[in-house]
Design an enzyme around this catalytic site. Sequence first.
Site, PDB file in Angstrom:
ATOM      1  N   ASP A   1       0.842  -1.189   0.000  1.00 42.89           N
ATOM      2  CA  ASP A   1       0.000   0.000   0.000  1.00 42.89           C
ATOM      3  C   ASP A   1       0.877   1.239   0.000  1.00 42.89           C
ATOM      4  O   ASP A   1       1.793   1.364   0.828  1.00 42.89           O
ATOM      5  CB  ASP A   1      -0.918   0.003   1.223  1.00 42.89           C
ATOM      6  CG  ASP A   1      -2.077   0.963   1.045  1.00 42.89           C
ATOM      7  OD1 ASP A   1      -2.640   1.003  -0.063  1.00 42.89           O
ATOM      8  OD2 ASP A   1      -2.428   1.662   1.995  1.00 42.89           O
TER       9      ASP A   1
ATOM     10  N   TYR B   1       1.227   5.700  -0.519  1.00 36.83           N
ATOM     11  CA  TYR B   1       0.853   6.897   0.235  1.00 36.83           C
ATOM     12  C   TYR B   1       0.989   8.060  -0.738  1.00 36.83           C
ATOM     13  O   TYR B   1       1.741   8.989  -0.511  1.00 36.83           O
ATOM     14  CB  TYR B   1       1.834   6.996   1.398  1.00 36.83           C
ATOM     15  CG  TYR B   1       1.528   7.919   2.544  1.00 36.83           C
ATOM     16  CD1 TYR B   1       0.263   8.036   3.084  1.00 36.83           C
ATOM     17  CD2 TYR B   1       2.571   8.654   3.135  1.00 36.83           C
ATOM     18  CE1 TYR B   1       0.022   8.855   4.170  1.00 36.83           C
ATOM     19  CE2 TYR B   1       2.343   9.467   4.229  1.00 36.83           C
ATOM     20  CZ  TYR B   1       1.066   9.573   4.743  1.00 36.83           C
ATOM     21  OH  TYR B   1       0.835  10.380   5.839  1.00 36.83           O
TER      22      TYR B   1
ATOM     23  N   HIS C   1      -3.541  14.039   1.210  1.00 38.70           N
ATOM     24  CA  HIS C   1      -3.736  13.135   2.342  1.00 38.70           C
ATOM     25  C   HIS C   1      -2.501  13.110   3.235  1.00 38.70           C
ATOM     26  O   HIS C   1      -2.609  13.216   4.467  1.00 38.70           O
ATOM     27  CB  HIS C   1      -4.036  11.730   1.836  1.00 38.70           C
ATOM     28  CG  HIS C   1      -4.087  10.698   2.916  1.00 38.70           C
ATOM     29  ND1 HIS C   1      -5.075  10.659   3.870  1.00 38.70           N
ATOM     30  CD2 HIS C   1      -3.247   9.664   3.206  1.00 38.70           C
ATOM     31  CE1 HIS C   1      -4.865   9.649   4.693  1.00 38.70           C
ATOM     32  NE2 HIS C   1      -3.761   9.031   4.316  1.00 38.70           N
TER      33      HIS C   1
ATOM     34  N   ARG D   1       1.867  14.873  13.545  1.00 36.06           N
ATOM     35  CA  ARG D   1       3.105  15.557  13.921  1.00 36.06           C
ATOM     36  C   ARG D   1       2.869  17.061  13.991  1.00 36.06           C
ATOM     37  O   ARG D   1       3.467  17.831  13.217  1.00 36.06           O
ATOM     38  CB  ARG D   1       4.220  15.227  12.927  1.00 36.06           C
ATOM     39  CG  ARG D   1       4.604  13.766  12.857  1.00 36.06           C
ATOM     40  CD  ARG D   1       5.729  13.519  11.860  1.00 36.06           C
ATOM     41  NE  ARG D   1       5.344  13.896  10.499  1.00 36.06           N
ATOM     42  CZ  ARG D   1       4.675  13.101   9.666  1.00 36.06           C
ATOM     43  NH1 ARG D   1       4.307  11.888  10.059  1.00 36.06           N
ATOM     44  NH2 ARG D   1       4.362  13.498   8.439  1.00 36.06           N
TER      45      ARG D   1
ATOM     46  N   GLU E   1     -10.029   4.072   4.334  1.00 33.78           N
ATOM     47  CA  GLU E   1      -9.140   4.730   3.387  1.00 33.78           C
ATOM     48  C   GLU E   1      -9.642   4.377   1.994  1.00 33.78           C
ATOM     49  O   GLU E   1      -9.521   3.239   1.547  1.00 33.78           O
ATOM     50  CB  GLU E   1      -7.679   4.300   3.573  1.00 33.78           C
ATOM     51  CG  GLU E   1      -7.069   4.826   4.862  1.00 33.78           C
ATOM     52  CD  GLU E   1      -5.549   4.766   4.869  1.00 33.78           C
ATOM     53  OE1 GLU E   1      -4.969   4.120   3.975  1.00 33.78           O
ATOM     54  OE2 GLU E   1      -4.946   5.359   5.783  1.00 33.78           O
TER      55      GLU E   1
ATOM     56  N   GLU F   1      -9.351   4.074  -1.662  1.00 36.59           N
ATOM     57  CA  GLU F   1      -8.174   3.942  -2.517  1.00 36.59           C
ATOM     58  C   GLU F   1      -8.525   3.282  -3.847  1.00 36.59           C
ATOM     59  O   GLU F   1      -9.629   2.764  -4.036  1.00 36.59           O
ATOM     60  CB  GLU F   1      -7.105   3.088  -1.821  1.00 36.59           C
ATOM     61  CG  GLU F   1      -6.683   3.574  -0.453  1.00 36.59           C
ATOM     62  CD  GLU F   1      -5.471   2.825   0.075  1.00 36.59           C
ATOM     63  OE1 GLU F   1      -4.734   2.219  -0.746  1.00 36.59           O
ATOM     64  OE2 GLU F   1      -5.262   2.834   1.296  1.00 36.59           O
TER      65      GLU F   1
ATOM     66  N   ASP G   1      -8.653   0.369   2.606  1.00 29.34           N
ATOM     67  CA  ASP G   1      -7.631  -0.108   3.528  1.00 29.34           C
ATOM     68  C   ASP G   1      -8.023   0.326   4.939  1.00 29.34           C
ATOM     69  O   ASP G   1      -7.597   1.372   5.429  1.00 29.34           O
ATOM     70  CB  ASP G   1      -6.267   0.468   3.137  1.00 29.34           C
ATOM     71  CG  ASP G   1      -5.130  -0.170   3.895  1.00 29.34           C
ATOM     72  OD1 ASP G   1      -5.196  -1.384   4.156  1.00 29.34           O
ATOM     73  OD2 ASP G   1      -4.161   0.537   4.224  1.00 29.34           O
TER      74      ASP G   1
ATOM     75  N   ARG H   1      -6.770   3.788  13.773  1.00 25.21           N
ATOM     76  CA  ARG H   1      -5.853   4.915  13.919  1.00 25.21           C
ATOM     77  C   ARG H   1      -5.189   4.960  15.293  1.00 25.21           C
ATOM     78  O   ARG H   1      -4.040   5.418  15.405  1.00 25.21           O
ATOM     79  CB  ARG H   1      -6.609   6.226  13.676  1.00 25.21           C
ATOM     80  CG  ARG H   1      -7.192   6.366  12.283  1.00 25.21           C
ATOM     81  CD  ARG H   1      -6.135   6.323  11.209  1.00 25.21           C
ATOM     82  NE  ARG H   1      -6.720   6.604   9.889  1.00 25.21           N
ATOM     83  CZ  ARG H   1      -6.044   6.519   8.757  1.00 25.21           C
ATOM     84  NH1 ARG H   1      -4.776   6.143   8.766  1.00 25.21           N
ATOM     85  NH2 ARG H   1      -6.640   6.790   7.622  1.00 25.21           N
TER      86      ARG H   1
ATOM     87  N   GLN I   1      -2.559   2.291  15.181  1.00 30.65           N
ATOM     88  CA  GLN I   1      -1.534   2.753  14.240  1.00 30.65           C
ATOM     89  C   GLN I   1      -0.644   3.824  14.869  1.00 30.65           C
ATOM     90  O   GLN I   1       0.582   3.784  14.741  1.00 30.65           O
ATOM     91  CB  GLN I   1      -2.200   3.300  12.975  1.00 30.65           C
ATOM     92  CG  GLN I   1      -1.226   3.865  11.947  1.00 30.65           C
ATOM     93  CD  GLN I   1      -1.957   4.548  10.791  1.00 30.65           C
ATOM     94  OE1 GLN I   1      -3.173   4.668  10.778  1.00 30.65           O
ATOM     95  NE2 GLN I   1      -1.192   5.020   9.819  1.00 30.65           N
TER      96      GLN I   1
ATOM     97  N   LYS J   1      -3.331  -1.934  10.430  1.00 28.35           N
ATOM     98  CA  LYS J   1      -3.754  -2.063   9.037  1.00 28.35           C
ATOM     99  C   LYS J   1      -4.036  -3.509   8.621  1.00 28.35           C
ATOM    100  O   LYS J   1      -4.776  -3.737   7.670  1.00 28.35           O
ATOM    101  CB  LYS J   1      -2.648  -1.525   8.117  1.00 28.35           C
ATOM    102  CG  LYS J   1      -2.320  -0.063   8.307  1.00 28.35           C
ATOM    103  CD  LYS J   1      -3.292   0.808   7.545  1.00 28.35           C
ATOM    104  CE  LYS J   1      -2.793   2.245   7.475  1.00 28.35           C
ATOM    105  NZ  LYS J   1      -3.654   3.084   6.634  1.00 28.35           N
TER     106      LYS J   1
ATOM    107  N   THR K   1      -8.448  -5.662   4.445  1.00 32.10           N
ATOM    108  CA  THR K   1      -8.424  -4.753   3.307  1.00 32.10           C
ATOM    109  C   THR K   1      -9.490  -5.243   2.341  1.00 32.10           C
ATOM    110  O   THR K   1      -9.464  -6.401   1.926  1.00 32.10           O
ATOM    111  CB  THR K   1      -7.059  -4.745   2.606  1.00 32.10           C
ATOM    112  OG1 THR K   1      -6.049  -4.346   3.541  1.00 32.10           O
ATOM    113  CG2 THR K   1      -7.053  -3.797   1.420  1.00 32.10           C
TER     114      THR K   1
ATOM    115  N   THR L   1      -4.727   6.513   0.432  1.00 31.42           N
ATOM    116  CA  THR L   1      -5.960   7.287   0.468  1.00 31.42           C
ATOM    117  C   THR L   1      -5.980   8.352  -0.618  1.00 31.42           C
ATOM    118  O   THR L   1      -5.019   9.089  -0.809  1.00 31.42           O
ATOM    119  CB  THR L   1      -6.113   7.965   1.834  1.00 31.42           C
ATOM    120  OG1 THR L   1      -6.135   6.968   2.848  1.00 31.42           O
ATOM    121  CG2 THR L   1      -7.394   8.775   1.905  1.00 31.42           C
TER     122      THR L   1
ATOM    123  N   GLU M   1      -9.143  12.640   8.246  1.00 25.30           N
ATOM    124  CA  GLU M   1      -9.062  13.963   7.627  1.00 25.30           C
ATOM    125  C   GLU M   1     -10.403  14.678   7.672  1.00 25.30           C
ATOM    126  O   GLU M   1     -10.472  15.867   7.982  1.00 25.30           O
ATOM    127  CB  GLU M   1      -8.626  13.838   6.179  1.00 25.30           C
ATOM    128  CG  GLU M   1      -7.257  13.266   5.944  1.00 25.30           C
ATOM    129  CD  GLU M   1      -7.041  13.065   4.456  1.00 25.30           C
ATOM    130  OE1 GLU M   1      -6.649  14.041   3.785  1.00 25.30           O
ATOM    131  OE2 GLU M   1      -7.287  11.947   3.960  1.00 25.30           O
TER     132      GLU M   1
END
Length: 405
Positions: free
Chosen positions: A116, A118, A123, A132, A189, A191, A223, A227, A230, A243, A247, A337, A351
Amino acid sequence: MDLPHDAPFGVHNLPYGVFSTAGDPRRRLGVRYGDHVLDAGAAARATGAPADLAELLAAPSLGPLLAAGRPAWTRVRAALTSWLTDERHRAAVAPCLLPLADTAPHLPFEVADYVDFYASEHHASNVGRIFRPGAEALPPNWKHLPIGYHGRAGTVVVSGTDVVRPCGQRREPGEQAPSYGPSRRLDIEAEVGFVVGTPSAQGDRVALAGADDHVFGLCLLNDWSARDIQAWEYVPLGPMLGKSFATSVSAWVTPLDALRHARTAPPPRDPAPLPYLDDRAEPVPYGLDLALEVRLNGHVVARPPFATMYWTYAQMLAHLTVNGASLRTGDLFGSGTVSGPGRDTRGALIELTWNGEEPLRLPDGSGRGFLEDGDEVAVTATAPGPDGIRLALSEVRARILPARP
């Protein structure tokens, strides 16, 4: 059976899947045509197709056709188009068309490996700001390579399969030590997944121009992401249990040959990618103009645009193999995503609700920061077809079940 020229699952589409029926539990290769499924193996026999082609379509999964390579993919698609449109085949093919409602879908191919990526800058930037705060949204390598992680092939499931809420370790904000239990921040997610057909040898690399010789087609992919699990586990090695529990993929795989009119140039890249990822001189654009739609309990919550993805599937495949890692028939790689610049174009709840701080309001008056037990999520998409029509990608749908004791 005749369909309108602009039918979303008409002759310009013809996605592949595997199905069975209540009266015949054998798994068979099928092609979706409107609200029907063409039993591809039966149609090959009924029309007197050449033995090699009939053998590919008589298989109980897409595997043999995937492995046969692009010349076979082109030949099979031409045969299917003829069987469904040529008056000469009408009487032979008609009994091979079964109502979609009378069929049960199965995972269309055996997933060999799952990776997978990114690939959406929107996203990645949003998640970076959430995870962060106060730091740079994107890590320093993000615009130099398609970041990804190796997932778990054994937990890829077909659309319609319920998803059990996962358990694991999580540490809530303000807590000094982790606790164990069901995820409290279960997410989606939205995708696009790409299905590899032709394998490659270990030590070889797939160049950008070789992507379409290896990628058979695509499907929609969800996916699922815990969170809270994660966030606690992902430093320093990245996603694992947050994760790997499930899926979901569409039951029908749209061949790349159906998406010629969806090709589009990707967004500008700055800085320019290294040569093996630099697609500026490629004669065919590898961006895809797909319009996704995410529904939560039947209510549209987002419309993510795939055309905004920073990295293309050709770049993902080139990077996946640049170290000599081999491809296997049935490999699946996800885009990550799909998110656009606006709030209503974000393809994940983390998000859409800014990590639960700005809950969604649903028509029944309830709110959602993350998924609750019983929630059902469906992702659909359309793509441009010939003469201005819109082709449909098969939906990916699942319902959340409570965690098991």
